[in-house]
Design a protein around this motif. Structure first.
Motif, PDB file in Angstrom:
ATOM      1  N   PHE A 109      40.115  33.948  18.771  1.00 40.84           N
ATOM      2  CA  PHE A 109      39.397  33.448  19.948  1.00 40.84           C
ATOM      3  C   PHE A 109      37.916  33.174  19.641  1.00 40.84           C
ATOM      4  O   PHE A 109      37.145  32.847  20.541  1.00 40.84           O
ATOM      5  CB  PHE A 109      39.484  34.478  21.075  1.00 40.84           C
ATOM      6  N   ALA A 110      37.520  33.321  18.387  1.00 40.51           N
ATOM      7  CA  ALA A 110      36.095  33.314  18.025  1.00 40.51           C
ATOM      8  C   ALA A 110      35.461  31.934  18.127  1.00 40.51           C
ATOM      9  O   ALA A 110      36.008  30.946  17.640  1.00 40.51           O
ATOM     10  CB  ALA A 110      35.913  33.865  16.616  1.00 40.51           C
ATOM     11  N   LYS A 111      34.261  31.921  18.750  1.00 40.32           N
ATOM     12  CA  LYS A 111      33.413  30.736  18.787  1.00 40.32           C
ATOM     13  C   LYS A 111      32.082  31.015  18.087  1.00 40.32           C
ATOM     14  O   LYS A 111      31.154  30.218  18.140  1.00 40.32           O
ATOM     15  CB  LYS A 111      33.167  30.302  20.233  1.00 40.32           C
ATOM     16  N   GLY A 112      32.008  32.172  17.453  1.00 38.37           N
ATOM     17  CA  GLY A 112      30.831  32.593  16.713  1.00 38.37           C
ATOM     18  C   GLY A 112      31.169  33.900  16.016  1.00 38.37           C
ATOM     19  O   GLY A 112      32.199  34.527  16.309  1.00 38.37           O
ATOM     20  N   VAL A 113      30.309  34.322  15.089  1.00 36.27           N
ATOM     21  CA  VAL A 113      30.507  35.574  14.364  1.00 36.27           C
ATOM     22  C   VAL A 113      29.149  36.244  14.196  1.00 36.27           C
ATOM     23  O   VAL A 113      28.155  35.582  13.876  1.00 36.27           O
ATOM     24  CB  VAL A 113      31.138  35.328  12.976  1.00 36.27           C
ATOM     25  N   SER A 114      29.095  37.554  14.421  1.00 35.83           N
ATOM     26  CA  SER A 114      27.847  38.301  14.324  1.00 35.83           C
ATOM     27  C   SER A 114      27.909  39.267  13.151  1.00 35.83           C
ATOM     28  O   SER A 114      28.691  40.218  13.153  1.00 35.83           O
ATOM     29  CB  SER A 114      27.592  39.071  15.627  1.00 35.83           C
ATOM     30  N   ALA A 115      27.079  39.005  12.136  1.00 32.72           N
ATOM     31  CA  ALA A 115      27.057  39.838  10.924  1.00 32.72           C
ATOM     32  C   ALA A 115      26.096  41.004  11.120  1.00 32.72           C
ATOM     33  O   ALA A 115      24.910  40.923  10.793  1.00 32.72           O
ATOM     34  CB  ALA A 115      26.653  39.002   9.721  1.00 32.72           C
ATOM     35  N   LYS A 116      26.603  42.086  11.665  1.00 32.91           N
ATOM     36  CA  LYS A 116      25.794  43.283  11.898  1.00 32.91           C
ATOM     37  C   LYS A 116      25.504  43.971  10.569  1.00 32.91           C
ATOM     38  O   LYS A 116      26.362  44.076   9.710  1.00 32.91           O
ATOM     39  CB  LYS A 116      26.543  44.227  12.840  1.00 32.91           C
ATOM     40  N   SER A 117      24.261  44.440  10.411  1.00 26.72           N
ATOM     41  CA  SER A 117      23.888  45.181   9.208  1.00 26.72           C
ATOM     42  C   SER A 117      22.930  46.303   9.579  1.00 26.72           C
ATOM     43  O   SER A 117      22.177  46.200  10.549  1.00 26.72           O
ATOM     44  CB  SER A 117      23.244  44.251   8.177  1.00 26.72           C
ATOM     45  N   HIS A 118      22.982  47.388   8.784  1.00 25.79           N
ATOM     46  CA  HIS A 118      22.102  48.541   9.007  1.00 25.79           C
ATOM     47  C   HIS A 118      21.385  48.968   7.735  1.00 25.79           C
ATOM     48  O   HIS A 118      20.170  49.015   7.679  1.00 25.79           O
ATOM     49  CB  HIS A 118      22.894  49.724   9.577  1.00 25.79           C
ATOM     50  N   ASP A 119      22.148  49.289   6.704  1.00 25.69           N
ATOM     51  CA  ASP A 119      21.572  49.797   5.460  1.00 25.69           C
ATOM     52  C   ASP A 119      22.240  49.140   4.259  1.00 25.69           C
ATOM     53  O   ASP A 119      23.380  48.649   4.357  1.00 25.69           O
ATOM     54  CB  ASP A 119      21.734  51.315   5.381  1.00 25.69           C
ATOM     55  N   PHE A 120      21.540  49.199   3.116  1.00 30.14           N
ATOM     56  CA  PHE A 120      22.016  48.536   1.908  1.00 30.14           C
ATOM     57  C   PHE A 120      21.902  49.474   0.710  1.00 30.14           C
ATOM     58  O   PHE A 120      20.997  50.307   0.644  1.00 30.14           O
ATOM     59  CB  PHE A 120      21.192  47.269   1.644  1.00 30.14           C
ATOM     60  N   ASP A 121      22.827  49.293  -0.241  1.00 30.86           N
ATOM     61  CA  ASP A 121      22.758  50.085  -1.473  1.00 30.86           C
ATOM     62  C   ASP A 121      21.905  49.353  -2.512  1.00 30.86           C
ATOM     63  O   ASP A 121      21.338  48.288  -2.230  1.00 30.86           O
ATOM     64  CB  ASP A 121      24.156  50.400  -2.008  1.00 30.86           C
ATOM     65  N   ASP A 122      21.842  49.899  -3.724  1.00 26.81           N
ATOM     66  CA  ASP A 122      20.996  49.319  -4.764  1.00 26.81           C
ATOM     67  C   ASP A 122      21.474  47.950  -5.239  1.00 26.81           C
ATOM     68  O   ASP A 122      20.700  47.190  -5.824  1.00 26.81           O
ATOM     69  CB  ASP A 122      20.924  50.267  -5.979  1.00 26.81           C
ATOM     70  N   GLN A 123      22.733  47.638  -4.970  1.00 28.33           N
ATOM     71  CA  GLN A 123      23.271  46.333  -5.361  1.00 28.33           C
ATOM     72  C   GLN A 123      23.158  45.299  -4.239  1.00 28.33           C
ATOM     73  O   GLN A 123      23.631  44.172  -4.375  1.00 28.33           O
ATOM     74  CB  GLN A 123      24.739  46.468  -5.780  1.00 28.33           C
ATOM     75  N   GLY A 124      22.532  45.690  -3.122  1.00 25.15           N
ATOM     76  CA  GLY A 124      22.369  44.755  -2.015  1.00 25.15           C
ATOM     77  C   GLY A 124      23.566  44.656  -1.097  1.00 25.15           C
ATOM     78  O   GLY A 124      23.636  43.739  -0.271  1.00 25.15           O
ATOM     79  N   ASN A 125      24.503  45.592  -1.212  1.00 31.02           N
ATOM     80  CA  ASN A 125      25.670  45.587  -0.336  1.00 31.02           C
ATOM     81  C   ASN A 125      25.411  46.424   0.911  1.00 31.02           C
ATOM     82  O   ASN A 125      24.764  47.469   0.835  1.00 31.02           O
ATOM     83  CB  ASN A 125      26.888  46.141  -1.075  1.00 31.02           C
ATOM     84  N   GLU A 126      25.930  45.982   2.033  1.00 31.98           N
ATOM     85  CA  GLU A 126      25.818  46.739   3.279  1.00 31.98           C
ATOM     86  C   GLU A 126      26.669  47.993   3.136  1.00 31.98           C
ATOM     87  O   GLU A 126      27.814  47.935   2.671  1.00 31.98           O
ATOM     88  CB  GLU A 126      26.304  45.882   4.452  1.00 31.98           C
ATOM     89  N   THR A 127      26.131  49.128   3.514  1.00 31.12           N
ATOM     90  CA  THR A 127      26.800  50.397   3.224  1.00 31.12           C
ATOM     91  C   THR A 127      27.957  50.731   4.168  1.00 31.12           C
ATOM     92  O   THR A 127      28.798  51.567   3.836  1.00 31.12           O
ATOM     93  CB  THR A 127      25.790  51.557   3.233  1.00 31.12           C
ATOM     94  N   SER A 128      27.999  50.115   5.343  1.00 30.21           N
ATOM     95  CA  SER A 128      29.060  50.428   6.306  1.00 30.21           C
ATOM     96  C   SER A 128      30.171  49.383   6.335  1.00 30.21           C
ATOM     97  O   SER A 128      31.291  49.688   6.731  1.00 30.21           O
ATOM     98  CB  SER A 128      28.468  50.562   7.718  1.00 30.21           C
ATOM     99  N   THR A 129      29.842  48.164   5.944  1.00 34.07           N
ATOM    100  CA  THR A 129      30.801  47.069   6.025  1.00 34.07           C
ATOM    101  C   THR A 129      30.931  46.376   4.680  1.00 34.07           C
ATOM    102  O   THR A 129      29.925  45.989   4.075  1.00 34.07           O
ATOM    103  CB  THR A 129      30.366  46.029   7.078  1.00 34.07           C
ATOM    104  N   ASP A 130      32.160  46.209   4.228  1.00 35.00           N
ATOM    105  CA  ASP A 130      32.434  45.433   3.022  1.00 35.00           C
ATOM    106  C   ASP A 130      32.387  43.960   3.415  1.00 35.00           C
ATOM    107  O   ASP A 130      33.357  43.431   3.968  1.00 35.00           O
ATOM    108  CB  ASP A 130      33.806  45.818   2.467  1.00 35.00           C
ATOM    109  N   TYR A 131      31.254  43.322   3.161  1.00 34.99           N
ATOM    110  CA  TYR A 131      31.072  41.933   3.599  1.00 34.99           C
ATOM    111  C   TYR A 131      32.066  40.979   2.949  1.00 34.99           C
ATOM    112  O   TYR A 131      32.475  39.984   3.573  1.00 34.99           O
ATOM    113  CB  TYR A 131      29.637  41.477   3.322  1.00 34.99           C
TER     114      TYR A 131
END
Length: 304
Positions: free
Chosen positions: A236-258
């Protein structure tokens, strides 16, 4: 050489020259659209604006000049006291136009519960959103983002939320503006519940805005699986929201596997904007936005 032969010779020579200037592979790469485009949600800078370190009217300019992003998602909270001020609306559009920035949607909060158990209050909440539909139309947005807040039993809330959303979607359709719902607390953070609401609304002008991080159903520990939730909502998506909070040393979001979550998004054929919504507290907002943008760009390249 006859006149006809000469023209053919010149045409062939011109095509050969063009091919020499732009190699076929590069020309194809230039024409191939990106898997998705990146926008910026105004909430990413909420501390900056609430602390009056910047003017919300300059959001489009900041987005373009500071982050190199050319599409924005507004938040109504920063303009609520100017809701009925046409001059403010015109100025906001002019500033976006001057910056060369596209307005995508307005995130609307604080206008009442669209699934209120009290029918009168529910319809008042619907009407409270009308002005934001008008704002969205004037700014050139495709939708307003709303909440499916309600009360009652699981199934009662489906019916109540669907009723309010259906009525607002019908009004939005008269202005060419969609009504999209974010998983944003309570039962709306249950992907299965919100998908049921969408099926009950049964209006093509009503859709979802899957948010990668808003799947806390109740309390800090009761979470709906974010990957399953995004999969529930993407039809049903008409948009997507990429929520982010924190990042590791490799630049990856720590809570979500992007990488994993964007594979899910793309598997449904979605090729629209993905909006950065940095909401962390350990980094300056600008740094969090830049890290989210870089991660989205990296994942896009890897998946292309």
């Amino acid at each position: 050489m006859s006149g006809l032969d000469r023209r053919r010779f010149l045409q062939t020579a011109a095509l050969a020259a063009a091919a020499a200037v732009v190699p076929a592979g590069r020309l194809f790469a230039q024409q191939k659209p990106p898997l998705y485009q990146i926008s910026l949600a105004q909430w990413s800078l909420h501390r900056t604006f609430f602390d009056k370190k910047a003017d919300p009217m300059d959001f489009a300019k900041i987005t373009k000049e500071q982050f190199g992003i050319d599409a924005v998602e507004y938040v109504n909270q920063f303009y609520k006291d100017k809701k009925h001020d046409d001059a403010t609306l015109k100025e906001l559009k002019q500033r976006a136009d001057d910056a060369g920035v596209k307005s995508l949607l307005i995130m609307c909060d604080g206008e009442g519960q669209l699934g209120d158990a009290d029918e009168k209050k529910r319809y008042q909440a619907v009407e409270n959103h009308y002005r934001w539909v008008e704002w969205a139309k004037y700014l050139g947005c495709h939708s307003i983002r709303v909440n499916a807040a309600s009360s009652g039993s699981y199934y009662e809330q489906i019916q109540r939320a669907a009723d309010g959303l259906r009525k607002l979607a019908e009004f939005g359709a008269t202005h060419g503006i969609g009504v999209i719902v974010e998983n944003h607390g309570g039962l709306s953070s249950n992907g299965s519940w919100l998908a049921s609401v969408m099926r009950t609304v049964d209006n093509p002008n009503c859709g979802t805005l899957p948010d990668f991080g808003n799947f806390r159903v109740a309390g800090p520990k009761i979470q709906y699986d974010r990957y399953q939730g995004v999969a529930d909502l993407m039809p049903f998506a008409k948009g997507v929201s990429a929520k982010s909070h924190d990042f590791d040393d490799q630049g990856n979001e720590t809570s979500t596997d992007y990488r994993k979550i964007m594979e899910i998004v793309l598997s449904f054929g979605y090729r629209g904007y993905v909006g950065i919504e940095y909401e962390g507290s350990t980094l300056p907002e600008a740094e969090g936005i830049q890290l989210t943008k870089k991660l989205l760009e990296t994942v896009r390249t890897e998946l292309s």
